[in-house]
Design an enzyme around this catalytic site. Structure first.
Site, PDB file in Angstrom:
ATOM      1  N   HIS A  32      28.112 -13.809  17.548  1.00  0.00           N
ATOM      2  CA  HIS A  32      29.117 -14.598  18.265  1.00  0.00           C
ATOM      3  C   HIS A  32      28.423 -15.673  19.085  1.00  0.00           C
ATOM      4  O   HIS A  32      27.658 -15.361  19.991  1.00  0.00           O
ATOM      5  CB  HIS A  32      29.933 -13.707  19.216  1.00  0.00           C
ATOM      6  CG  HIS A  32      30.853 -12.768  18.518  1.00  0.00           C
ATOM      7  ND1 HIS A  32      31.741 -11.957  19.189  1.00  0.00           N
ATOM      8  CD2 HIS A  32      31.050 -12.516  17.202  1.00  0.00           C
ATOM      9  CE1 HIS A  32      32.438 -11.244  18.313  1.00  0.00           C
ATOM     10  NE2 HIS A  32      32.020 -11.558  17.109  1.00  0.00           N
ATOM     11  N   PRO A  71      30.844  -1.101  32.561  1.00  0.00           N
ATOM     12  CA  PRO A  71      30.760  -1.630  31.186  1.00  0.00           C
ATOM     13  C   PRO A  71      31.009  -3.126  31.036  1.00  0.00           C
ATOM     14  O   PRO A  71      30.627  -3.694  30.018  1.00  0.00           O
ATOM     15  CB  PRO A  71      31.825  -0.828  30.433  1.00  0.00           C
ATOM     16  CG  PRO A  71      32.772  -0.348  31.478  1.00  0.00           C
ATOM     17  CD  PRO A  71      31.955  -0.145  32.718  1.00  0.00           C
ATOM     18  N   LYS A 120      26.097  -4.161  29.095  1.00  0.00           N
ATOM     19  CA  LYS A 120      24.652  -4.210  29.306  1.00  0.00           C
ATOM     20  C   LYS A 120      23.917  -2.879  29.138  1.00  0.00           C
ATOM     21  O   LYS A 120      22.684  -2.856  29.096  1.00  0.00           O
ATOM     22  CB  LYS A 120      24.365  -4.744  30.720  1.00  0.00           C
ATOM     23  CG  LYS A 120      24.762  -6.197  30.910  1.00  0.00           C
ATOM     24  CD  LYS A 120      24.005  -7.076  29.947  1.00  0.00           C
ATOM     25  CE  LYS A 120      24.248  -8.556  30.181  1.00  0.00           C
ATOM     26  NZ  LYS A 120      23.842  -9.335  28.990  1.00  0.00           N
TER      27      LYS A 120
HETATM   28  C1  DHB Z   1      32.481  -4.088  24.282  1.00  0.00           C
HETATM   29  C2  DHB Z   1      32.217  -3.355  25.415  1.00  0.00           C
HETATM   30  C3  DHB Z   1      31.988  -4.001  26.607  1.00  0.00           C
HETATM   31  O1  DHB Z   1      31.713  -3.286  27.716  1.00  0.00           O
HETATM   32  C4  DHB Z   1      32.017  -5.379  26.693  1.00  0.00           C
HETATM   33  O2  DHB Z   1      31.799  -5.978  27.872  1.00  0.00           O
HETATM   34  C5  DHB Z   1      32.275  -6.108  25.558  1.00  0.00           C
HETATM   35  C6  DHB Z   1      32.511  -5.460  24.350  1.00  0.00           C
HETATM   36  C7  DHB Z   1      32.737  -3.395  23.006  1.00  0.00           C
HETATM   37  O3  DHB Z   1      32.722  -2.153  22.981  1.00  0.00           O
HETATM   38  O4  DHB Z   1      32.940  -4.062  21.984  1.00  0.00           O
END
Ligand code: DHB
Length: 376
Positions: free
Chosen positions: A57, A278, A282
Site C-alpha cells: 500500500h 494496536p 506496530k
Molecule cells: C490492522 C491492524 C491495525 O492495528 C492497524 O493499525 C491497521 C491494520 C490489521 O489487522 O489489518
C-alpha cells in the site's frame, strides 16, 4: 525470526513453544508490515510468499467529518510503503524456513521454567510428552509475550514498568467480502473509532472501538455491520461491503514498557518487554527490530568476543521503542472517542486530523512513522 537470523549468523538456537504448530499458524493477529520488516524478510530469504501474496500500500486514508483524505506514504518517504500480510502468514513462513534448514522447534512444551539467569550457564527446564528436559544455554531470549514466564522470573527491583491503560478496546472481524477500498481507512467518528483493513482481494478486516469489557454475545453480525457502516460511511456514499463474518474478537488496549529489557543472560524481546495499543499496527514490527538488535549483539559476542553490543541491547532497543510508543499513543489519542469528553477533545481531535492530513510537514511526520522508523 530471532532463530532464523541467528542461524544465518552461524549461531545455534532452540525454540521452545508451549502451543502447537497449528495453533500458532492459525492465530489471528494484525497484518501490517513496515518497509523495514518486509526488506528484512526478503533479504534473509523468507520473503518469497510475502512478495507474491502481500498487498503493498503506497497510501493510507483518514476519514473524519464525513470525508476522506489520503496520505501518500511512498511519495512522502522516498519510496517506502506498508505491506498487508497477516502475522500468522509470517509465522508460517518462518516456521517452515527453520524446519527446512534443520532448525529445532519443540512444540507443545509444558512446565517451562528458567533459572541461573545471572550465571554464564542459564538453564531452561521443561516437559515434552511427559518427559523432563533441561537445556544448559549460553543465553536465553524471552520472546514469550506479555503473559509469558520470563519477565516475572527477573528478581524484584531490577525492572521498572511504565504503563497506560485505555478506556476502550477494539472489536475486530474478518469477513468474506471484497475490500471496497484498496487501502486502509482510519475513521474518527462521534460514535467511535473504526478501521477498514483487509487480508486479501476476498477478505475484509474491520475493527470498531468498543468498551474494554465488551461482551461479544451482545454483538451479533448484524449489529457489527450496522455500527461499522454508521461510523465509516462517507458523504460520497462509500461504505464497506458486507459479507459473512468468519472470525470475531476483542483486542484490549495498553501501552507498556519495561526498563531494562535484560537481566544477566536473559534478554526480553517483543511483547514480553512492551505492548503498544494496536492503532498503527506496530506490535509485530517492534518485535522484529528487537530481535535484529539482539542478533547483532550475539553475533559480535561469538565472532569477536565483544560484550558491548549485548550490554547496550536494552538502551538501543528502548530508543526506538519509545518513539514507536509515542506514535501508537498519539494515533490512539487522535482517533478514539474518550469517555467523559466535554467537547474539548473532540474539537482538538478534528483540528489534529485536519492538520496532519493537509500540512506537508504533518503528513511527512505521520508517513515516516507509519512506514517505520529506521532499524538500527
Ligand atoms: C490492522 C491492524 C491495525 O492495528 C492497524 O493499525 C491497521 C491494520 C490489521 O489487522 O489489518
Amino acid at each position: 525470526m530471532l532463530s532464523h537470523l541467528l542461524h544465518l549468523a552461524g549461531i545455534e538456537s532452540i525454540i521452545l513453544e508451549c502451543r502447537s504448530r497449528q495453533y500458532i499458524e492459525d492465530r489471528v493477529r494484525a497484518g501490517v508490515l513496515e518497509q523495514g520488516t518486509v526488506d528484512l524478510m526478503i533479504e534473509t530469504g523468507v520473503g518469497e510468499r510475502l512478495q507474491r501474496e502481500g498487498l503493498r500500500h503506497d497510501g493510507v486514508w483518514f476519514s473524519f467529518g464525513g470525508r476522506r483524505r489520503r496520505i501518500h506514504l511512498s511519495e512522502l518517504t522516498g519510496g517506502r510503503a506498508i505491506t498487508v500480510y497477516a502475522q500468522q502468514e509470517v509465522v508460517k513462513d518462518l516456521v517452515q524456513a527453520r524446519l527446512d534448514a534443520g532448525g529445532q522447534i519443540v512444540f507443545d512444551v509444558e512446565d517451562l521454567t528458567v533459572r541461573d539467569l545471572d550465571s554464564t550457564r542459564p538453564k531452561i527446564r521443561y516437559r515434552k510428552d511427559g518427559d523432563a528436559h533441561e537445556l544448559v544455554c549460553d543465553f536465553i531470549a524471552g520472546c514469550d509475550g506479555f503473559h509469558g514466564i520470563c519477565r516475572p522470573t527477573v528478581p524484584d527491583g531490577v525492572i521498572t514498568a511504565y504503563e497506560r491503560v485505555y478506556p476502550f478496546a477494539w472489536l475486530g472481524i474478518l469477513a468474506e467480502a471484497a475490500p471496497t477500498s484498496e487501502e486502509l481507512i482510519y475513521t474518527y467518528n462521534q460514535r467511535g473509532f473504526a478501521l477498514f483493513s483487509m487480508r486479501s482481494p476476498q477478505v475484509t478486516r474491520l475493527y470498531l472501538q468498543c468498551a474494554p469489557d465488551e461482551d461479544l454475545a451482545e454483538w451479533p453480525d448484524d449489529r457489527v455491520w450496522e455500527e461499522l457502516c454508521a461510523r465509516m460511511r462517507t458523504e460520497d456514499g462509500w461504505a464497506p461491503a458486507v459479507g459473512p463474518v468468519f472470525q470475531k474478537g476483542v483486542t484490549g488496549m495498553r501501552s507498556f514498557v519495561i526498563e531494562p529489557m535484560q537481566f544477566g543472560r536473559l534478554f526480553l524481546a517483543g511483547d514480553a518487554a512492551h505492548i503498544v495499543p494496536p492503532t498503527g499496527a506496530k506490535g509485530l514490527n517492534l518485535a522484529i527490530s528487537d530481535v535484529l538488535t539482539l542478533t547483532r549483539g550475539l553475533e559480535a559476542f561469538y565472532k569477536s568476543g565483544r560484550q558491548d553490543l549485548l550490554d547496550q541491547y536494552s538502551a538501543t532497543c528502548l530508543r526506538r521503542i519509545w518513539k514507536v510508543q509515542r506514535f501508537s499513543w498519539w494515533m490512539t489519542s487522535m482517533l478514539h472517542l474518550f469517555p467523559g469528553d466535554d467537547g474539548f477533545d473532540h474539537r482538538r481531535q478534528l483540528a489534529e486530523l485536519d492538520y496532519f492530513t493537509s500540512s506537508r510537514a504533518g503528513m511527512s511526520s505521520l508517513a515516516e512513522n507509519y512506514v517505520g522508523l529506521p532499524l538500527d
